[in-house]
Motif scaffolding. Sequence first.
Motif, mmCIF file in Angstrom:
data_model
loop_
_atom_site.group_PDB
_atom_site.id
_atom_site.type_symbol
_atom_site.label_atom_id
_atom_site.label_comp_id
_atom_site.label_asym_id
_atom_site.label_seq_id
_atom_site.Cartn_x
_atom_site.Cartn_y
_atom_site.Cartn_z
ATOM 1 N N THR B 91 0.816 -1.194 -0.026
ATOM 2 C CA THR B 91 0.129 -0.031 0.128
ATOM 3 C C THR B 91 0.950 1.138 0.055
ATOM 4 O OG1 THR B 91 -1.530 -1.323 1.229
ATOM 5 C CG2 THR B 91 -1.922 1.006 1.028
ATOM 6 N N LYS B 112 -2.578 3.919 -10.973
ATOM 7 C CA LYS B 112 -3.420 2.542 -11.415
ATOM 8 C C LYS B 112 -3.324 2.581 -13.156
ATOM 9 C CE LYS B 112 -8.172 0.629 -11.622
ATOM 10 N NZ LYS B 112 -7.930 -1.009 -11.223
ATOM 11 N N SER B 137 -4.274 -7.334 -8.453
ATOM 12 C CA SER B 137 -5.216 -5.946 -8.848
ATOM 13 C C SER B 137 -4.411 -4.978 -8.251
ATOM 14 C CB SER B 137 -6.555 -6.363 -7.792
ATOM 15 O OG SER B 137 -6.070 -6.366 -6.482
ATOM 16 N N GLU B 139 -5.773 -1.248 -6.700
ATOM 17 C CA GLU B 139 -6.927 -0.672 -6.051
ATOM 18 C C GLU B 139 -6.632 0.739 -5.716
ATOM 19 O OE1 GLU B 139 -8.791 -3.117 -2.802
ATOM 20 O OE2 GLU B 139 -7.276 -4.385 -3.121
ATOM 21 N N VAL B 141 -7.559 3.004 -3.189
ATOM 22 C CA VAL B 141 -8.413 2.957 -2.167
ATOM 23 C C VAL B 141 -9.164 4.315 -1.666
ATOM 24 C CG1 VAL B 141 -8.022 2.822 0.523
ATOM 25 C CG2 VAL B 141 -6.638 1.463 -1.131
ATOM 26 N N VAL B 146 -2.871 3.940 -2.904
ATOM 27 C CA VAL B 146 -3.333 2.733 -3.882
ATOM 28 C C VAL B 146 -2.707 1.627 -3.293
ATOM 29 C CG1 VAL B 146 -0.941 3.392 -4.996
ATOM 30 C CG2 VAL B 146 -2.765 2.491 -6.250
ATOM 31 N N ARG B 147 -3.339 0.625 -3.500
ATOM 32 C CA ARG B 147 -2.728 -0.844 -3.059
ATOM 33 C C ARG B 147 -2.769 -1.962 -4.278
ATOM 34 N NH1 ARG B 147 -7.083 -2.512 0.641
ATOM 35 N NH2 ARG B 147 -6.036 -1.299 2.217
ATOM 36 N N THR B 149 -1.780 -5.856 -5.112
ATOM 37 C CA THR B 149 -2.144 -7.191 -4.390
ATOM 38 C C THR B 149 -1.435 -7.967 -5.264
ATOM 39 O OG1 THR B 149 -3.897 -6.253 -3.529
ATOM 40 C CG2 THR B 149 -3.444 -8.725 -3.478
#
Lengths: 311, 534
Positions: B91, B112, B137, B139, B141, B146-147, B149
């Motif tokens: 994150t 992203k 992914s 994401e 948030v 931004v996350r 994974t």
Amino acid sequence: MARYVLGRVAQLIPVLLLVSALVFAIMHIVPGDPAELMLAGAEGGAITPQRLAELRQQMGLDEPLLVQYGRFVAGAVTGDLGQSVRYRVPVTGLILERFTPTLQLSLAGLALSVLIGVPLGIAAAIRPNSWLDLLAMGAASLGAAMPIYWVGLVLILLFSFQLGWFPPAGADSPAALVLPALTLALVSAGMLARLVRSSMIEILSEDFIRAARAKGIGERLVVWRHGLNNAMIPVVTMLGLQFGAMLAGAVVTEIVFSRPGIGRLVVTAILQKDYPLVQGCIVFLASVYLLVNLAVDIAYAWLDPRIRYGT
Amino acid sequence: MRRYRYAAPLLACLLAGIARPTLARADGNLTIAMPADQEPASIDGQIDPYQLTWLLDSFVTDPLVVLDPSGHYVPGLATSWDVSPDARIWTFHLRDGVTFQDGTRFDAAAIKTNLERIADPKTASAQLKNDLGPYTSVEVVDPLTVRITYATPWVTLLEAIRRAPFWSPAALAKYSLADFQQHLVGTGPFRLGAWQRNDRIIFTRWDGYRGWNPVQTAKGPVSLSSLTIRFIGEAAVLGRMVETGDADIAYMLPQDAIEDYKGKPAYSFIIRDQSGTGLQMVMNLRHPPLNDLRVRQALLYANDENLVNDVVYDGNYAKSEGPLSNNHPCHWSGAGGVYPPDPARAAALLDQAGWKLVPGQPIRQAVGVPGVTDGTPLRLRWTVLHHKEIGEAVQQQFRKIGVDLRVEVVPGPVQIDRVGRRDFDLIYERQRSPDPYILDQIWNSRWDQPGGWAWTGFKDPQLDAVLDTLRTEPSFAKRCDAAKTAQQMILQNALQLSTLSDPVFVAFRTARVSGFDMGSEGNWFFVNNVKVTQ
């Protein structure tokens, strides 16, 4: 004349097809997969077969060779030479972008070589076997024998580093054109001077020259008008060949003087196995070379009214 | 350029008056000259795999994470980051108030968009896609979080993301993939002015810059009004350009030019090594004679790296003893003592392996070597892309123990072809990174596959297990420990021959340039604090 020119232009098509097929074949014979090469150039990251296959597919390298070649020829007819696998931009754009500095260099080199070589050859021819002839031909032999790479470096050391007159690298100003053009010219001028000399000596011993002198025409007119005009036919042939050689062979000069140009583009493309770019460059250079030679043939008619084509 | 103002009129005489005087260089313009072979094919680092592309991009856009001159990851456009204990979820918390050069906002959505562009097969990202890994992914948030994974641990993300350029999504949408590299729009201190291929790249100051790079000391736009990178084809010319004033900084100076600058008070001269494997030669274990451990060990005992450095490079190159160079954070300090130069021991090992000296013959011959016809000379190929002189120096050392070394310099495609056919004895293989994962890449037998980097044919489940740790263990300290264990195992099996590491040599006039910061790696530098004095 028009029919002759059209016929000659039509002859270019099979020659260019042959050239493109040869280049295509050679590029596929020499070792190395461009996709793998691209990934291998990377600093880190493991290359998986999946990644390699994906990149090969994106580059169109997974298709049969004939399909790849057919696509190239079909595109070339419309001026689309494909996409460079390394630069990822259209080959035509890359070639046109780099051709301008190479053309400038070759034209400047040719002009300087004429400015140096022709007077040197004439001076030697007017007084054959004199000290002037010896000096001129000695200088010409030296020029012809010197490697371009060495000449370039010597000129940089002298005129850039010692005297500071011209920049040692780049293509951003007219001043930056002088040393590379002189480098090309010195080598070419040597050959030109020798050819002008022998051609002039031959012409100056012809009957019509003797007749001109007998009529009391001044020596200057004899040499410059009657002698040089006639001696220029083989010289023009050589200039055409030299110009072609300069276009294709400017690579060493371009590297020494850090000039952008089509020669450097081809070398990089070959080392990187950039098939479309190599093919595009070679076909383009071959076309230019053939067109220059066509122009030379046409120039004969202008120089020697006895020569008429297509009649 | 001012020095050439008289050249133009002279040219005018020669070329029918087309010349005009060149302009004098204004204050605040920095020109850096570097070798032409460093010029990348693309200057969009999301596409191109070369280090210099990422460096050039760093002038136009700031990264999320910066590897600072002391070798630490520090916040760039990300103010902080968290990683889950299993290293699967990363994150990033983004800096507020950052805009791209086109005025659009830098936020999580922009990250992203960029990550998706890199992963898109149409982009054909040659490197960054691999480095950022197969995330499942990305994401958004919130606008500033931004996350990312992953299905499996991805411990090397910081090393990848510190190089990843993030571009304005609006600009990305405006231009095609091919055209964008001429219109880069980022968040960095400079705008891309012009890229004249095979000649130079010109960057101009962006006045909207707020000094987001932590390396920059004064916040706000940089002092320089422009930055020009010139690509010089001839090493001898590059070597003189600072001296003659044609460039302010010479980066990657050729070895021959070092003495012109080193130790001279008027110049600043920097030597900075690059972490990685060094200029190592890996051995092909698939056939004789290198399938015999004793032969491989003999070659290592016969090699005296320090002597090569002194003789060939006046001691200017850096040591690289073992699979990781000596300046690598995870270098095993015991590596230098495993195979000290010992020609007598090397000769004894070759004798034991059945490679004997026959009276009157300088090169050893096979006597009872399995799979080799008796009388076959002990001949090896040394295949490199460059640095031929190292091979020639080693050739002399090997000659003393009766080994005939044939040094061959090949272009890249030929090297790749040889590797593909596994047709080599000792071949140049190099990776650069301060992260130890590069060991996994070269030595894990998992990568002994088409396009893979494990070339030697060595397979050991124990070594592979240790190397797997380099990709999965979240703790850098533990990964370093694993890397040291792996280096010992590689050395015990004598799988590679270390030569040296080629540092980057940089020179500039001390009175003219100030604030030039080299990165912790030789292949990186910062111009955020540079000031140029006329």
